[in-house]
Scaffold this active site. Structure first.
Site, PDB file in Angstrom:
ATOM      1  CE  LYS A   1     -16.733  12.262  18.226  1.00  0.00           C
ATOM      2  NZ  LYS A   1     -16.562  11.009  18.911  1.00  0.00           N
TER       3      LYS A   1
ATOM      4  CB  THR B   1      -0.908   0.048   1.241  1.00  0.00           C
ATOM      5  OG1 THR B   1      -0.078   0.159   2.385  1.00  0.00           O
ATOM      6  CG2 THR B   1      -1.771  -1.174   1.349  1.00  0.00           C
TER       7      THR B   1
ATOM      8  CD  GLU C   1      -4.687  -2.471   2.829  1.00  0.00           C
ATOM      9  OE1 GLU C   1      -5.143  -1.992   1.769  1.00  0.00           O
ATOM     10  OE2 GLU C   1      -4.040  -1.804   3.645  1.00  0.00           O
TER      11      GLU C   1
ATOM     12  CD1 TRP D   1     -19.409  10.841  14.183  1.00  0.00           C
ATOM     13  CD2 TRP D   1     -17.251  11.312  13.932  1.00  0.00           C
ATOM     14  NE1 TRP D   1     -18.714  10.089  15.095  1.00  0.00           N
ATOM     15  CE2 TRP D   1     -17.387  10.353  14.964  1.00  0.00           C
ATOM     16  CE3 TRP D   1     -15.963  11.759  13.600  1.00  0.00           C
ATOM     17  CZ2 TRP D   1     -16.309   9.841  15.670  1.00  0.00           C
ATOM     18  CZ3 TRP D   1     -14.881  11.241  14.307  1.00  0.00           C
ATOM     19  CH2 TRP D   1     -15.054  10.305  15.324  1.00  0.00           C
TER      20      TRP D   1
END
Ligand code: ADP
Length: 535
Positions: free
Chosen positions: A432, A179, A322, A437
């Protein structure tokens, strides 16, 4: 007692054997970096892969050893996908856009024995050679005249191809992909023969790539990016014609698409952005593709609209290194014909539905043991499991999954009642504010629709009262002027009042990762001294 069906080890060699047997004459066209073109076919790819397997053994490469490639899309790279796996090796596709330290880290971490590379990357090889401690042999795919070293064609050409594919377990490793590391060191994901074959078969579902023997695919997604989305395998299974370009120049891609009657393409959104700009500048139509698979980052609405108006089905896909990488793909559902054009665009702008074989769920961001409803409203941390989803990183000691076998993707999303996934952010980037959120991605998407804005990135900055508040960093379009007030006015009708950024800052550029995504990590580092006035 077992059932009574035949044994058939799920190994990649079956894929190339079938392609050669069933679709042997189907062409593989390559436009090389120097402009010349070659044509081969699935039968010849198999023969070359057999020779390559012999050539690797002659160099002393053993089962399980890693063989790296530093290369763009072309037929010799395709041969390597089958040649390395065919002798039991592990192909490690290296992203040439990685920074030097990352290139050093991943090649040494993977302990690559051989490096196969494009002549275009000779400067990288020259610079890194002393830092790569395990590579014993270098093979150049397309050397210029007078090259002094292993040249791919003559290297495999010295073998007779009388080779029997290596046998082994279907759980043996076959590919390694790191990655690009939006955080920390890059991490290796090691695919298995079985996971790769299953992933490729899943890619053939009509709700995934939806291609067949009549398809002509020009994959723009690089072969080094997340196993090229499994296309070199799924394409072989379906017996499609491939058209590769070793250069990502929209003029070349466009000409190839028209001349070779390309029906399907796949790539990240920026590829299409460049293609739009090219067609606009030339005052020509977009190529008449049947389908475009777009993923790697969110496909913007205007892109979907334009491609759909051109008659191209947009298959908006989500996945990660992944996850092999396909997790979800978008496409028409049974209610499709009842939707208005705008509703179709809205739906396509979401990330699609899971392909059979993977399961998704969202959990509470603060308490990962609480599973959230699939109600099209509640957003949470996205988790995934299935036979082609990572269990453990390469050389990692601990499992990368939780106790129930779910892998936490680091993405934040909403699951709709019909299974459609709507990504809203990354867990590390979500802001946040006062315990609630805010999606940085939604803010960015809204901001890029503002006239004069070329690119926008939103990060949460420390605020003494609210903990974090959004700050929007904006790059202006060349030659255009836009003010902070104009951006704010543009955002007002599009987002909740308390989502409005506390500041809009104009910057010359926004940092990107090697896979072209906005690097919030680097942006935060660049503005580590930033302070919100009055905070
Ligand atoms: P990296 O190494 O940069 O993480 P990956 O290709 O593995 O490279 O990136 C996977 C991530 O890219 C996902 O976790 C997600 O955040 C993002 N991504 C992929 N596809 C999409 C999409 N269609 N829409 C939005 N984000 C996406």
């Amino acid at each position: 007692m077992l059932g009574a069906m035949q044994d058939w080890t799920m190994r990649i060699t079956h894929v190339i054997d079938a392609a050669a047997r069933e679709s042997g004459a189907r062409e593989i066209v390559t436009h090389w970096a120097d402009g010349h073109e070659t044509r081969t076919n699935w039968a010849e790819v198999r023969t070359d892969a057999l020779k390559m397997a012999q050539a690797l053994e002659a160099l002393g490469v053993k089962k399980g050893d890693r063989v790296a490639s530093l290369a763009m899309n072309h037929s010799r790279h395709l041969v390597s996908w089958y040649g390395v796996a065919g002798m039991g090796g592990v192909l490690h596709t290296v992203n040439p856009r990685l920074f030097e330290d990352q290139l050093e880290y991943i090649v040494n971490h993977a302990e690559d024995k051989v490096l196969l590379y494009d002549a275009a990357f000779q400067p990288i090889v020259d610079k890194m050679r002393d830092r790569w401690t395990t590579i014993e042999h270098y093979v150049c795919y397309d050397p210029a005249d007078g090259f002094d070293g292993h040249a791919f064609e003559s290297w495999i050409g010295a073998q007779d191809g009388e080779y029997t594919w290596a046998e082994g377990s279907e759980r043996d490793p076959c590919m390694l992909c790191y990655t690009s590391g939006t955080t920390g060191n890059p991490k290796g994901v090691q695919y298995e023969h079985r996971s790769t074959v299953m992933h490729a078969m899943a890619g053939l579902q009509p709700s995934a790539f939806n291609f067949g023997p009549a398809s002509v695919m020009l994959p723009v997604v690089p072969m080094f990016h997340a196993a090229s989305w499994g296309l070199p395998y799924a394409g072989a299974m379906a017996g499609i014609k491939f058209v590769f370009s070793a250069v990502n120049d929209p003029a070349i891609l466009h000409e190839l698409m028209i001349r070779e009657k390309v029906t399907d393409s796949a790539g990240v959104p920026t590829v299409w952005l460049a293609h739009f700009q090219y067609c606009d500048a030339q005052k020509i139509d977009l190529p008449p593709l049947k389908a475009a698979t777009i993923g790697g980052s969110a496909c913007p609405r205007f892109m979907i609209e334009r491609l759909m108006k051109n008659g191209t089905r947009v298959q908006h896909a989500w996945g990660m290194t992944e996850t092999s990488p396909i997790g979800t793909v978008g496409g028409p559902t049974s209610d499709w014909n009842e939707l208005t054009f705008d509703e179709k665009v809205d739906k396509t702008a979401m990330q699609g539905r899971p392909i059979f074989g993977v399961e998704l769920r969202t959990v509470d961001l603060d308490d990962n043991t609480v599973e959230l409803p699939r109600d099209g409203e509640t957003s949470g941390a996205l988790q995934i499991r299935g036979p082609w989803i990572i269990r453990r990183y390469f050389k990692g000691e601990a499992d990368a999954c939780n106790n129930d076998g779910w892998f936490d993707t680091g993405d934040v999303g909403i699951i709709h009642p019909d299974g459609t996934l709507q990504l809203t952010d990354r867990t590390k980037d979500v802001i946040k504010s006062g315990g609630e959120w805010i999606s940085s991605v939604e803010l960015e998407n809204a901001a890029v629709g503002c006239p004069g804005v070329a690119e926008a990135a939103c990060v949460g900055m420390y605020h003494s009262k609210w903990d974090e508040r959004p700050v929007l960093f904006v790059v202006k379009k060349e030659g255009e002027d836009v003010t902070a007030d104009a951006v704010m006015d543009h955002l007002k009708p599009l987002i909740a009042k308390w989502w409005m950024p506390d500041a809009v800052e104009f910057v010359d550029d926004i940092p990107h990762t090697a896979t072209g995504k906005i690097s919030k990590k680097d942006l935060r580092a660049r503005f580590s001294d930033y302070s919100l006035e009055g905070a």
